[in-house]
Enzyme design. Structure first.
Site, short mmCIF file in Angstrom:
data_model
loop_
_atom_site.label_atom_id
_atom_site.label_comp_id
_atom_site.label_asym_id
_atom_site.label_seq_id
_atom_site.Cartn_x
_atom_site.Cartn_y
_atom_site.Cartn_z
N ARG A 25 80.01 22.66 -16.94
CA ARG A 25 78.84 22.56 -16.06
C ARG A 25 77.73 21.74 -16.70
NH1 ARG A 25 73.40 23.22 -15.80
NH2 ARG A 25 73.58 25.07 -17.13
N CYS A 62 69.54 17.41 -20.03
CA CYS A 62 68.76 17.83 -18.87
C CYS A 62 68.33 16.59 -18.10
CB CYS A 62 67.53 18.64 -19.30
SG CYS A 62 66.48 19.13 -17.90
N ASN A 116 73.77 19.36 -25.46
CA ASN A 116 73.75 20.73 -25.92
C ASN A 116 74.16 20.80 -27.40
OD1 ASN A 116 73.68 22.60 -23.25
ND2 ASN A 116 74.84 20.73 -22.87
#
Length: 305
Positions: free
Chosen positions: A17, A242, A251
């Site tokens: 995701r 983001c 991440n």
């Protein structure tokens, strides 16, 4: 949720995701299913499979229902989805997800950019979602985004983070994720905030979601562990970011995080060789290199003849 064994940390994989949503090219559905099935055997506790978001907002996740319908589910692994609104919650129910993740940025301007809602509007949406999933077995997790700093408003007061936790819990949200959404946090800040939260909410299933924008992700994770954190989100290869935070990169890298914990004598229950095999295949899937270090350099125990 946090591990019941206080000496073991839970690793939650978000590459499908949070990683793939930022990719310039669509990752085929069958590749997502294949990766989820292989990740299920590595020892990770959660796999964030997708998000039931509008295809117009995030085209790369337009196949969320097909992915959930195609994966093999391994007992002991939670298969989760980010849910932005009531329609997303309804789709999550249809797909029998194990957990839904609700997200609000406590930085108002970031929440408007990311969710297109004020914080009050997000909380109103959460109340409606709670009504939709009431009576089901779905675990409800709430993420507090920009908890360590907003790209538009700067550092957020600790009191605002605690307000968000209290508000989430009053709504019936069961677990909380504290997110360094754009990688602004530093180890001292992370340690202090983690300790403060656990003082106020010792029984809270708490997770830390880190980004490595300024190369402090692993240091932040270790500081959080020392303060009592036992559950961490991460993305294979260190991909992601983001889309509504200028300059934000990926991440914290799953295999790098697991390698660090293992070298510190901290058990994760995760197979590092299995992660490295999967990470090594990511560049071919994505068409570009990935940020992770260990897949390139090898583990710290590697020796050369």
């Amino acid at each position: 949720m946090m591990s019941k064994n206080e000496d073991t940390v839970a690793i939650n994989e978000v590459v499908l995701r949070d990683g793939f949503q930022n990719e310039p090219s669509f990752v085929p559905t069958e590749e997502k299913i294949r990766l989820s099935d292989r990740l299920s055997g590595t020892g990770v506790r959660r796999i964030e499979v997708s998000s039931f978001v509008s295809p117009k907002a995030i085209p790369n996740l337009r196949d969320a229902a097909d992915v959930f319908g195609g994966i093999e589910r391994t007992p002991g692994v939670l298969y989760t989805a980010l849910v932005p609104n009531v329609r997303g919650a309804e789709r999550a129910l249809e797909c029998a997800v194990d957990e839904v993740n609700l997200v609000m940025s406590i930085g108002e301007r970031h929440n408007l950019a990311n969710m297109r809602m004020t914080c009050d509007q997000s909380l109103a949406q959460f109340r409606e979602i709670m009504n939709v999933v009431a009576g089901s077995d779905i675990f409800i997790n709430g993420t507090i985004a920009t908890a360590f700093g907003c790209p538009f408003e700067g550092r957020q007061p600790v009191e605002r983070v605690l307000w968000a936790i209290d508000t989430y819990r009053d709504l019936g949200i069961e677990g909380i994720t504290i997110a360094d959404t754009i990688g602004m946090a530093n180890p001292r800040q992370v340690g202090e905030l983690t300790a403060t939260i656990l003082r106020h909410h010792a029984d809270l299933p708490l997770t830390l979601h880190l980004h490595n924008t300024r190369d402090m992700g692993l240091a932040n994770a270790l500081a959080a562990y020392d303060a009592g954190m036992r559950s961490f989100d991460s993305a294979l290869g260190g991909i992601g970011g983001c889309p509504y935070a200028p300059g934000a990169t990926g991440n914290v890298c799953t295999e790098d995080l697991v390698h660090m914990f293992h070298n510190c004598g901290i058990d994760t229950g995760v197979s590092l060789p299995a992660l490295l095999e999967l990470s090594g295949e990511l560049p071919a899937t994505l068409g570009h290199d990935v940020p992770g270090y260990i897949v390139k350099a090898g583990t710290s125990g590697r020796v050369y003849a």
